[in-house]
Design a protein around this motif. Structure first.
Motif, PDB file in Angstrom:
ATOM      1  N   ALA A 134       0.843  -1.202   0.000  1.00  0.00           N
ATOM      2  CA  ALA A 134       0.000   0.000   0.000  1.00  0.00           C
ATOM      3  C   ALA A 134       0.874   1.246   0.000  1.00  0.00           C
ATOM      4  N   ARG A 135       1.959   1.199   0.755  1.00  0.00           N
ATOM      5  CA  ARG A 135       2.866   2.343   0.827  1.00  0.00           C
ATOM      6  C   ARG A 135       3.572   2.563  -0.519  1.00  0.00           C
ATOM      7  N   ILE A 136       3.961   1.487  -1.175  1.00  0.00           N
ATOM      8  CA  ILE A 136       4.540   1.630  -2.520  1.00  0.00           C
ATOM      9  C   ILE A 136       3.546   2.341  -3.439  1.00  0.00           C
TER      10      ILE A 136
ATOM     11  N   SER B  10      -3.332   0.162  13.910  1.00  0.00           N
ATOM     12  CA  SER B  10      -4.164  -0.934  14.423  1.00  0.00           C
ATOM     13  C   SER B  10      -3.315  -2.103  14.907  1.00  0.00           C
ATOM     14  N   GLN B  11      -2.073  -2.156  14.485  1.00  0.00           N
ATOM     15  CA  GLN B  11      -1.176  -3.241  14.908  1.00  0.00           C
ATOM     16  C   GLN B  11      -0.490  -2.945  16.240  1.00  0.00           C
ATOM     17  N   GLY B  12      -0.915  -1.881  16.899  1.00  0.00           N
ATOM     18  CA  GLY B  12      -0.291  -1.558  18.168  1.00  0.00           C
ATOM     19  C   GLY B  12       1.151  -1.113  17.995  1.00  0.00           C
ATOM     20  N   LEU B  13       1.449  -0.465  16.857  1.00  0.00           N
ATOM     21  CA  LEU B  13       2.778   0.063  16.579  1.00  0.00           C
ATOM     22  C   LEU B  13       3.854  -1.026  16.603  1.00  0.00           C
ATOM     23  N   SER B  14       3.576  -2.131  15.940  1.00  0.00           N
ATOM     24  CA  SER B  14       4.539  -3.241  15.912  1.00  0.00           C
ATOM     25  C   SER B  14       5.752  -2.888  15.055  1.00  0.00           C
ATOM     26  N   PRO B  15       6.926  -3.392  15.393  1.00  0.00           N
ATOM     27  CA  PRO B  15       8.127  -3.123  14.595  1.00  0.00           C
ATOM     28  C   PRO B  15       8.000  -3.604  13.149  1.00  0.00           C
ATOM     29  N   ALA B  16       7.325  -4.728  12.939  1.00  0.00           N
ATOM     30  CA  ALA B  16       7.149  -5.236  11.570  1.00  0.00           C
ATOM     31  C   ALA B  16       6.326  -4.262  10.734  1.00  0.00           C
ATOM     32  N   ALA B  17       5.287  -3.670  11.329  1.00  0.00           N
ATOM     33  CA  ALA B  17       4.449  -2.711  10.600  1.00  0.00           C
ATOM     34  C   ALA B  17       5.234  -1.441  10.287  1.00  0.00           C
ATOM     35  N   PHE B  18       6.013  -0.965  11.270  1.00  0.00           N
ATOM     36  CA  PHE B  18       6.844   0.222  11.035  1.00  0.00           C
ATOM     37  C   PHE B  18       7.868  -0.023   9.924  1.00  0.00           C
ATOM     38  N   LEU B  19       8.523  -1.164   9.989  1.00  0.00           N
ATOM     39  CA  LEU B  19       9.523  -1.507   8.972  1.00  0.00           C
ATOM     40  C   LEU B  19       8.885  -1.579   7.586  1.00  0.00           C
ATOM     41  N   ALA B  20       7.727  -2.235   7.496  1.00  0.00           N
ATOM     42  CA  ALA B  20       7.020  -2.336   6.209  1.00  0.00           C
ATOM     43  C   ALA B  20       6.639  -0.951   5.695  1.00  0.00           C
ATOM     44  N   TYR B  21       6.210  -0.073   6.593  1.00  0.00           N
ATOM     45  CA  TYR B  21       5.820   1.287   6.222  1.00  0.00           C
ATOM     46  C   TYR B  21       7.013   2.054   5.653  1.00  0.00           C
ATOM     47  N   ALA B  22       8.153   1.976   6.343  1.00  0.00           N
ATOM     48  CA  ALA B  22       9.353   2.704   5.902  1.00  0.00           C
ATOM     49  C   ALA B  22       9.912   2.129   4.600  1.00  0.00           C
TER      50      ALA B  22
ATOM     51  N   GLY C 199       8.259   0.494   2.325  1.00  0.00           N
ATOM     52  CA  GLY C 199       7.303   0.824   1.263  1.00  0.00           C
ATOM     53  C   GLY C 199       7.483   2.256   0.773  1.00  0.00           C
ATOM     54  N   PHE C 200       7.785   3.168   1.702  1.00  0.00           N
ATOM     55  CA  PHE C 200       8.040   4.562   1.322  1.00  0.00           C
ATOM     56  C   PHE C 200       9.254   4.652   0.400  1.00  0.00           C
ATOM     57  N   ALA C 201      10.355   3.989   0.809  1.00  0.00           N
ATOM     58  CA  ALA C 201      11.579   4.025  -0.005  1.00  0.00           C
ATOM     59  C   ALA C 201      11.337   3.410  -1.377  1.00  0.00           C
ATOM     60  N   ALA C 202      10.701   2.256  -1.416  1.00  0.00           N
ATOM     61  CA  ALA C 202      10.439   1.577  -2.688  1.00  0.00           C
ATOM     62  C   ALA C 202       9.482   2.383  -3.561  1.00  0.00           C
ATOM     63  N   GLY C 203       8.506   3.052  -2.950  1.00  0.00           N
ATOM     64  CA  GLY C 203       7.544   3.860  -3.710  1.00  0.00           C
ATOM     65  C   GLY C 203       8.203   5.017  -4.441  1.00  0.00           C
ATOM     66  N   ASN C 204       9.192   5.649  -3.803  1.00  0.00           N
ATOM     67  CA  ASN C 204       9.935   6.715  -4.487  1.00  0.00           C
ATOM     68  C   ASN C 204      10.635   6.170  -5.720  1.00  0.00           C
ATOM     69  N   TYR C 205      11.296   5.044  -5.575  1.00  0.00           N
ATOM     70  CA  TYR C 205      12.023   4.436  -6.697  1.00  0.00           C
ATOM     71  C   TYR C 205      11.061   4.060  -7.820  1.00  0.00           C
TER      72      TYR C 205
END
Length: 194
Positions: free
Chosen positions: A21-23, A64-76, A78-84
């Motif tokens: 989704a972030r991509i 909704s994931q309670g700020l899980s590290p996996a969700a944060f990592l996926a978010y970040a 996805g942001f980097a990949a989306g720019n590319y």
């Protein structure tokens, strides 16, 4: 009814959905900014709608994931990949026009002739460079035609220095709708110059 293990859902499936989704939303955002700079208002607005809709979906899943590290990592990630991805898509689309500026210390007559024969509008001036006289050639081309213009430069003046700049708009009496001079138009302007 199929049930999904909550750990698999929390650490694999939802982060993967957030990542993709972030991509999608950052790709839309990157393209939107590029289209704004080119004056494409309607397309920018449509992309902005999809960008923010997807972003809201992604950020709500992160929280909704309670700020899980996996969700944060996926978010970040996805942001980097989306720019590319966004920049890559825009490069493939090659929308807009650019000015190609060529500076050569060698005789540029053949290059100028070949650019004109290929349908590119050119303007040339004699100038003084750091090491002596130079010719400066300006040519306004569609971005998708830049590689053809550069092919001519490399063929007829392989050591020439060149720069390419995106421009928002160009127009005038000698321009056709696609930014090139029709072959018949070239002959007409060549006759006037004699």
């Amino acid at each position: 009814m199929v049930t999904i293990d909550p750990e698999i859902l929390s650490f694999l499936i939802l982060p993967a959905l957030i990542f993709f989704a972030r991509i999608a939303d950052v790709t839309c955002g990157t393209l939107r900014i590029i289209f704004i700079s080119r004056g494409m208002k309607l397309l920018s607005a449509v992309l902005g709608f999809f960008e923010i809709s997807i972003w809201l979906l992604a950020i709500s899943e992160v929280f909704s994931q309670g700020l899980s590290p996996a969700a944060f990592l996926a978010y970040a990630l996805g942001f980097a990949a989306g720019n590319y991805v966004g920049i890559t898509i825009e490069e493939k689309m090659a929308l807009g026009i650019s000015v190609v500026r060529v500076i050569t210390q060698y005789n540029a007559e053949e290059l100028i002739f070949q650019l004109k024969e290929s349908g590119f509008r050119t303007t040339s001036v004699d100038a003084m460079g750091q090491f002596g006289p130079v010719s400066i050639i300006y040519s306004v081309v569609k971005r998708k035609d830049i590689s053809e213009a550069l092919r001519q430069v490399h063929k007829y003046n392989p050591n020439a220095f060149y720069t390419i700049e995106d421009i928002r708009h160009a127009g005038g009496a000698m321009f056709s709708a696609d930014g090139r001079i029709p072959k018949r138009g070239l002959a007409r302007y060549t006759r006037k110059a004699k």
